[in-house]
Design an enzyme around this catalytic site. Structure first.
Site, PDB file in Angstrom:
ATOM      1  N   CYS A 151      17.438  54.213 -17.017  1.00 36.11           N
ATOM      2  CA  CYS A 151      17.720  53.912 -18.105  1.00 36.11           C
ATOM      3  C   CYS A 151      17.578  55.031 -18.730  1.00 36.11           C
ATOM      4  O   CYS A 151      18.380  56.028 -18.852  1.00 36.11           O
ATOM      5  CB  CYS A 151      17.512  52.679 -18.909  1.00 36.11           C
ATOM      6  SG  CYS A 151      18.314  51.976 -19.881  1.00 36.11           S
ATOM      7  N   HIS A 192      16.500  48.002 -15.469  1.00 38.79           N
ATOM      8  CA  HIS A 192      15.476  47.794 -15.197  1.00 38.79           C
ATOM      9  C   HIS A 192      15.581  46.802 -14.492  1.00 38.79           C
ATOM     10  O   HIS A 192      14.590  46.609 -14.383  1.00 38.79           O
ATOM     11  CB  HIS A 192      15.413  47.268 -16.580  1.00 38.79           C
ATOM     12  CG  HIS A 192      16.049  48.236 -17.808  1.00 38.79           C
ATOM     13  ND1 HIS A 192      14.648  49.206 -18.570  1.00 38.79           N
ATOM     14  CD2 HIS A 192      16.803  48.100 -18.617  1.00 38.79           C
ATOM     15  CE1 HIS A 192      15.143  49.766 -19.204  1.00 38.79           C
ATOM     16  NE2 HIS A 192      17.217  49.061 -19.813  1.00 38.79           N
ATOM     17  N   GLU A 233      11.911  47.175 -13.536  1.00 39.59           N
ATOM     18  CA  GLU A 233      10.227  46.725 -14.106  1.00 39.59           C
ATOM     19  C   GLU A 233      10.498  46.135 -14.889  1.00 39.59           C
ATOM     20  O   GLU A 233       9.361  45.706 -14.791  1.00 39.59           O
ATOM     21  CB  GLU A 233       9.964  48.455 -14.444  1.00 39.59           C
ATOM     22  CG  GLU A 233      10.271  47.894 -16.343  1.00 39.59           C
ATOM     23  CD  GLU A 233      11.667  49.586 -16.436  1.00 39.59           C
ATOM     24  OE1 GLU A 233      12.379  49.096 -14.834  1.00 39.59           O
ATOM     25  OE2 GLU A 233      12.584  49.245 -17.708  1.00 39.59           O
TER      26      GLU A 233
HETATM   27  N1  GLN Z   1      20.231  53.372 -25.216  1.00 40.38           N
HETATM   28  C1  GLN Z   1      19.074  53.742 -24.766  1.00 40.38           C
HETATM   29  C2  GLN Z   1      19.424  55.608 -24.572  1.00 40.38           C
HETATM   30  O1  GLN Z   1      21.100  55.777 -24.925  1.00 40.38           O
HETATM   31  C3  GLN Z   1      18.703  53.905 -23.607  1.00 40.38           C
HETATM   32  C4  GLN Z   1      18.269  52.113 -23.374  1.00 40.38           C
HETATM   33  C5  GLN Z   1      17.339  52.055 -22.856  1.00 40.38           C
HETATM   34  O2  GLN Z   1      16.836  52.446 -21.492  1.00 40.38           O
HETATM   35  N2  GLN Z   1      16.620  50.524 -22.677  1.00 40.38           N
HETATM   36  O3  GLN Z   1      17.998  56.056 -25.039  1.00 40.38           O
END
Ligand code: GLN
Length: 192
Positions: free
Chosen positions: A78, A169, A171
């Site tokens: 992410c 995710h 995890e």
């Molecule tokens: N929206 C976050 C970003 O742009 C990422 C979201 C996340 O890691 N769950 O950094």
């Protein structure tokens, strides 16, 4: 073998537990010197702008970039994916640029902030529960990038040599298969 987890910001504890569940030692990386104690690094989900800002300030950004270019294995989830990407389409932010992908931040997040979906992953024998939280969407990728899973025609798991990323995710599930996949990448690297 020791797997590092970047403790700069984000949900690094969950990644640490996943790796420890596999019986492998972990180390929370917070300085450039810490990088020398680990054989690979996970960059968790969180807030990519904050992560990049802190990494630069403490010298971790440049140290890590150089190591990755020399083959050091990394896995970003992410926000971690954003940190590793070559280009962030909708935000003027320098990133590590070690995987040839163009990403759009928070691209799934208009109507629904988070959702989950069972997805097929190349080489896995059954679907994986992918959890998305204000996830980035991969809009374009280079020839050298292997796409391992898709959702609605956009790749959500990709690999370029020693760099692995997922926009979701793992995890936050009980399923350790993607962490096992990364451990294998690290093993290959440690043998060299
Ligand atoms: N929206 C976050 C970003 O742009 C990422 C979201 C996340 O890691 N769950 O950094």
């Amino acid at each position: 073998m020791v797997i590092g987890v970047s403790g700069i910001q984000g949900d690094f504890r969950e990644h640490k537990w996943m790796i420890e569940k596999l019986g492998i030692e972990t180390y929370v990386v917070r300085t450039p010197e810490d990088l020398e104690k680990v054989d690979g690094l996970i960059i968790p989900g969180g807030e990519s702008t904050t992560m990049i800002r802190i990494m630069k300030r403490i010298g971790l950004f440049d140290a890590l970039k150089e190591k990755i270019f020399n083959g050091f294995p990394v896995y970003g989830t992410c926000a971690g994916l954003i940190v590793l990407a070559k280009e962030i389409e909708n935000y003027p932010q320098e990133s590590l640029g070690v995987i040839d992908i163009k990403v759009r931040r928070n691209a799934y997040g208009r109507q629904v902030d988070s959702f989950e979906e069972y997805v097929e992953i190349k080489g896995f024998d059954r679907p994986f529960k992918a959890i998305f939280i204000r996830a980035p969407r991969v809009e374009a990728w280079g020839e050298g990038v292997e796409t391992l899973a898709f959702l609605d025609n956009h790749p959500i798991m990709l690999r370029q040599n020693n760099v692995l990323v997922t926009s979701f995710h793992p995890e936050l599930t009980d399923d350790t298969r993607i962490h096992e996949y990364f451990v294998e990448m690290v093993k290959q690297y440690s043998k060299k």
